[in-house]
Structures are given as C-alpha cells and as structure tokens.
Design a protein around this motif. Sequence first.
Motif, PDB file in Angstrom:
ATOM      1  N   LEU A 258      24.683  -5.762 -81.271  1.00  0.00           N
ATOM      2  CA  LEU A 258      26.212  -5.330 -79.619  1.00  0.00           C
ATOM      3  C   LEU A 258      26.279  -3.438 -79.627  1.00  0.00           C
ATOM      4  CD1 LEU A 258      29.100  -7.604 -79.679  1.00  0.00           C
ATOM      5  CD2 LEU A 258      27.424  -7.955 -78.425  1.00  0.00           C
ATOM      6  N   THR A 259      26.122  -3.232 -81.299  1.00  0.00           N
ATOM      7  CA  THR A 259      25.749  -2.001 -81.016  1.00  0.00           C
ATOM      8  C   THR A 259      23.851  -1.292 -80.557  1.00  0.00           C
ATOM      9  OG1 THR A 259      27.600  -1.812 -82.380  1.00  0.00           O
ATOM     10  CG2 THR A 259      26.305  -0.008 -82.705  1.00  0.00           C
ATOM     11  N   ILE A 260      23.564  -1.795 -81.133  1.00  0.00           N
ATOM     12  CA  ILE A 260      22.561  -1.942 -80.909  1.00  0.00           C
ATOM     13  C   ILE A 260      22.027  -2.177 -79.173  1.00  0.00           C
ATOM     14  CG2 ILE A 260      20.111  -2.127 -80.853  1.00  0.00           C
ATOM     15  CD1 ILE A 260      20.675  -2.737 -84.066  1.00  0.00           C
ATOM     16  N   TYR A 261      22.439  -3.011 -79.162  1.00  0.00           N
ATOM     17  CA  TYR A 261      22.217  -2.949 -77.247  1.00  0.00           C
ATOM     18  C   TYR A 261      22.814  -1.960 -76.144  1.00  0.00           C
ATOM     19  CZ  TYR A 261      19.764  -7.516 -77.309  1.00  0.00           C
ATOM     20  OH  TYR A 261      18.953  -8.932 -77.649  1.00  0.00           O
ATOM     21  N   THR A 262      24.610  -2.143 -76.920  1.00  0.00           N
ATOM     22  CA  THR A 262      24.770  -0.902 -76.042  1.00  0.00           C
ATOM     23  C   THR A 262      24.260   0.522 -75.781  1.00  0.00           C
ATOM     24  OG1 THR A 262      26.947  -1.252 -76.499  1.00  0.00           O
ATOM     25  CG2 THR A 262      27.230   0.585 -75.984  1.00  0.00           C
ATOM     26  N   ILE A 263      23.613   1.149 -77.139  1.00  0.00           N
ATOM     27  CA  ILE A 263      22.684   2.422 -76.717  1.00  0.00           C
ATOM     28  C   ILE A 263      21.610   2.070 -76.584  1.00  0.00           C
ATOM     29  CG2 ILE A 263      21.445   4.104 -78.662  1.00  0.00           C
ATOM     30  CD1 ILE A 263      23.167   3.148 -80.854  1.00  0.00           C
ATOM     31  N   VAL A 264      20.652   0.719 -76.251  1.00  0.00           N
ATOM     32  CA  VAL A 264      19.579   0.818 -75.708  1.00  0.00           C
ATOM     33  C   VAL A 264      20.098   0.985 -74.326  1.00  0.00           C
ATOM     34  CG1 VAL A 264      17.459  -0.332 -75.269  1.00  0.00           C
ATOM     35  CG2 VAL A 264      18.485  -0.488 -77.618  1.00  0.00           C
ATOM     36  N   LEU A 265      20.408  -0.206 -74.088  1.00  0.00           N
ATOM     37  CA  LEU A 265      21.013  -0.029 -72.134  1.00  0.00           C
ATOM     38  C   LEU A 265      21.344   1.439 -71.575  1.00  0.00           C
ATOM     39  CD1 LEU A 265      22.216  -3.677 -72.349  1.00  0.00           C
ATOM     40  CD2 LEU A 265      19.940  -2.358 -71.605  1.00  0.00           C
ATOM     41  N   SER A 266      21.922   2.009 -72.522  1.00  0.00           N
ATOM     42  CA  SER A 266      22.955   3.151 -72.790  1.00  0.00           C
ATOM     43  C   SER A 266      22.023   4.142 -71.871  1.00  0.00           C
ATOM     44  CB  SER A 266      23.876   3.617 -73.326  1.00  0.00           C
ATOM     45  OG  SER A 266      23.311   4.431 -73.996  1.00  0.00           O
ATOM     46  N   VAL A 271      19.401   8.714 -68.036  1.00  0.00           N
ATOM     47  CA  VAL A 271      17.977   9.127 -67.037  1.00  0.00           C
ATOM     48  C   VAL A 271      18.188   9.170 -65.512  1.00  0.00           C
ATOM     49  CG1 VAL A 271      15.608   8.802 -66.463  1.00  0.00           C
ATOM     50  CG2 VAL A 271      16.784   8.121 -69.163  1.00  0.00           C
ATOM     51  N   SER A 272      18.701   7.228 -64.661  1.00  0.00           N
ATOM     52  CA  SER A 272      18.444   7.239 -64.059  1.00  0.00           C
ATOM     53  C   SER A 272      20.264   8.324 -62.961  1.00  0.00           C
ATOM     54  CB  SER A 272      18.494   6.193 -63.174  1.00  0.00           C
ATOM     55  OG  SER A 272      20.735   5.628 -63.911  1.00  0.00           O
ATOM     56  N   GLY A 273      21.108   9.285 -64.243  1.00  0.00           N
ATOM     57  CA  GLY A 273      22.531   9.218 -64.099  1.00  0.00           C
ATOM     58  C   GLY A 273      21.243  10.977 -62.775  1.00  0.00           C
ATOM     59  N   LEU A 281      15.658  19.018 -59.504  1.00  0.00           N
ATOM     60  CA  LEU A 281      15.131  18.638 -61.172  1.00  0.00           C
ATOM     61  C   LEU A 281      13.141  18.716 -60.982  1.00  0.00           C
ATOM     62  CD1 LEU A 281      17.528  15.645 -61.765  1.00  0.00           C
ATOM     63  CD2 LEU A 281      17.296  17.541 -63.313  1.00  0.00           C
ATOM     64  N   PRO A 282      12.948  18.419 -62.341  1.00  0.00           N
ATOM     65  CA  PRO A 282      11.740  18.449 -62.172  1.00  0.00           C
ATOM     66  C   PRO A 282      10.962  17.354 -62.018  1.00  0.00           C
ATOM     67  CG  PRO A 282      12.448  19.041 -64.417  1.00  0.00           C
ATOM     68  CD  PRO A 282      13.888  19.070 -63.819  1.00  0.00           C
ATOM     69  N   VAL A 283       9.643  17.555 -61.108  1.00  0.00           N
ATOM     70  CA  VAL A 283       9.610  15.942 -60.193  1.00  0.00           C
ATOM     71  C   VAL A 283       9.989  15.522 -59.411  1.00  0.00           C
ATOM     72  CG1 VAL A 283       7.515  16.258 -62.498  1.00  0.00           C
ATOM     73  CG2 VAL A 283       9.352  14.927 -62.319  1.00  0.00           C
ATOM     74  N   PHE A 292       7.963   8.222 -63.535  1.00  0.00           N
ATOM     75  CA  PHE A 292       7.740   9.122 -64.651  1.00  0.00           C
ATOM     76  C   PHE A 292       9.713   8.957 -65.129  1.00  0.00           C
ATOM     77  CE2 PHE A 292      10.076  13.444 -65.684  1.00  0.00           C
ATOM     78  CZ  PHE A 292       9.093  13.951 -66.883  1.00  0.00           C
ATOM     79  N   SER A 293      11.012   8.939 -64.921  1.00  0.00           N
ATOM     80  CA  SER A 293      11.848   8.752 -64.676  1.00  0.00           C
ATOM     81  C   SER A 293      11.582   7.064 -66.174  1.00  0.00           C
ATOM     82  CB  SER A 293      13.099   8.471 -64.084  1.00  0.00           C
ATOM     83  OG  SER A 293      12.689   7.483 -62.877  1.00  0.00           O
ATOM     84  N   LEU A 294      11.280   6.246 -65.869  1.00  0.00           N
ATOM     85  CA  LEU A 294      11.127   4.492 -66.146  1.00  0.00           C
ATOM     86  C   LEU A 294      10.190   5.105 -67.551  1.00  0.00           C
ATOM     87  CD1 LEU A 294      10.040   2.260 -63.793  1.00  0.00           C
ATOM     88  CD2 LEU A 294      12.246   2.597 -64.839  1.00  0.00           C
ATOM     89  N   ILE A 295       9.134   5.940 -67.497  1.00  0.00           N
ATOM     90  CA  ILE A 295       8.611   6.094 -68.485  1.00  0.00           C
ATOM     91  C   ILE A 295       9.738   7.142 -69.587  1.00  0.00           C
ATOM     92  CG2 ILE A 295       6.327   7.867 -69.634  1.00  0.00           C
ATOM     93  CD1 ILE A 295       4.756   6.817 -67.101  1.00  0.00           C
ATOM     94  N   ILE A 296      10.140   7.865 -69.324  1.00  0.00           N
ATOM     95  CA  ILE A 296      10.988   8.837 -70.102  1.00  0.00           C
ATOM     96  C   ILE A 296      12.402   7.894 -70.661  1.00  0.00           C
ATOM     97  CG2 ILE A 296      13.093  10.648 -70.541  1.00  0.00           C
ATOM     98  CD1 ILE A 296      11.229  12.034 -67.921  1.00  0.00           C
TER      99      ILE A 296
END
Length: 314
Positions: A258-266, A271-273, A281-283, A292-296
């Motif tokens: 659950l902790t790993i999922y929380t970190i990954v999903l945050s 980024v979108s925030g 912001l750049p580009v 670009f945001s998806l790649i980041i």
Amino acid sequence: MINEIALNHGIQLIDVHSTESLNDDDRAILIEKYNLTNEILDYADDENERARFEYDEITNTYLIVYNVQNENEQTPDMSQRVLPISFAIREQKLFLFTNDATHYIKDYLISAKNHLKQTDQHEVWEFIFNTLDQISSDYSDQISEADVRRNRIQTLIKKHHSSEKQILELADLEDLTTYLNTAINGNLTVVKQLELISSGNVQDLHLNKTSREHLHDSLIEIEQIKNQVDLSSDIIDRISNTYNNILNNRTNTTMKVLTIYTIVLSIPTIVSGFYGMNMKLPVADQGWSWIFSLIITVVIILVILWDLHRRDSL
C-alpha cells in the motif's frame, strides 16, 4: 441421591450423586448413618476443590479429591471441561461423590472387578486404582483428539488457508491443554502422595504387594500422560506463535504494498498539479505539453521503483 451398591467380597459402594451440591437430607444421612464428618463432606461437595489426599484419624477415613473430565465434552466453558470428584474410604465402604457431569465414574468402579484378578477383588484400593487408570486413559484420549485438531489446523496454515476460525480454534486448544495440564498435575501429586504414604509408616495405609505395584504402575501412567500433555501444549504454543508471526508478516507485506502504491500514484498528482497552476512553466504553451508531463511522470515513477528495488524494498 444415595445408592448402595455391592461391589464384591463385602466391599460396598456408596454412590452419592448430586445434581449441583449435597442437599441437607443426604448430608444428614452421610453423617448419622455412615459417620462421615462435615469437613470431609465440605471437601467432597466443593466443585472448585483442588486435587488432594486427606486422612481423618478420628473416623479412620481417607479422602481423595481427583480431577476427571466432564462427560459433556462439547461444553463451551473450558473451565468446566475438568471437574473434581471425591472418593472417601472407610473400612470396606467406598463413597463416591459425583454430579451429573461426572457420574460416569460409577460405571468405572462397577466394571473394575472385570479387570481385577479374583484374589484382588477383596481390596477396596484395587477398585480405586483401576478407576484411576480408566480416568488416565480418558485424559490420553482427550489429548490425542486435541493433537488431531492441532494437526488439521497446522495443515491449513501450511496451505495458506488460515482464517479467523483457525485462530479461535487454536485459542480453544490452548485453553483446553492448560486446564488438562493443571488437572493432570494435581492428580499426579495425589498419586505420588499415596505412594509415599503407602511405602512408609506414616498414617494407617497398608497395601499388599499387588496393590503397591498397581499404584506404582498408575503413577507411571500419569507421568507419561503429563509428558504427553506438556508436549502437546508446547507444540500448540509454538504453532500459535508461528501463526501470529505469519499474520504479522502478512500485515507488514500489505502495508508495504500500500505504501508503494501510495508513493507511485502520488507522482501523477504532483506533476499534473504543477501544470495546472496559473503560472508560466516550461513547454506549457506547446500542444504536446501533456505528453511531456506524462513522460516526466513515467520517468519519476521508474526512478522511484528502481531506487526501491536497489534498497530491497520491493
């Protein structure tokens, strides 16, 4: 209720059967007709009395309080699975004090003469020792049944089929073996005391050679059963501890995932925030900025997963 039953060779069984406790009429009969004392009757009538051996010099009466199993093995109250009964021996009269749950001991005494040699049937102690052997056999059977239940739970744990039902059953087995262990230890103390007294000049307990050998064999059997219940109790405790460790490990694994999922999903949220802010912001003004945001996002997620794997945290 008091019944007189002839066992053999002048030995008389006085069966004192009470539903709960001795009533005043039975107590009066036992005192006036059979010359038992109030002290002995108090011991015999106490449902919480510990196993003991007593001798009343005034009336020349022996008292044995012994732990036996409840005839109703399905009783939910584990503290009632083992109950005390009492034997009182005065001359050639053998008094048996039982209630509804332990009255089956009377059958052991009556059937004892079928297991005794003809020459031993005139000894009242032989009937008692034979009954003690039957009681010990009952304990051995109960411990074997507990071992079967324990093995079934152990198999389910190994197959990862454990559930709350197994936890509760393990708790019942722990309670059961605790009460059995306490009862057997009390009985062992009584038989040891009997052997000690019969082998010396203390008190007026004189057994013939056959009875002394029988008593010694009974002692050995109870010691074996004590070792059996000690081993069973120890194994159940170990299984319970292992089960707790497994459950704790499962909880830790779940929290880790659950902790790993929380970190990954945050990460996507962060980024979108940033790109949702009302600032330069750049580009951000490009048509492919969302890609670009998806790649980041993906790159950061991969870096975090790589770092967790490097630390053996996955």
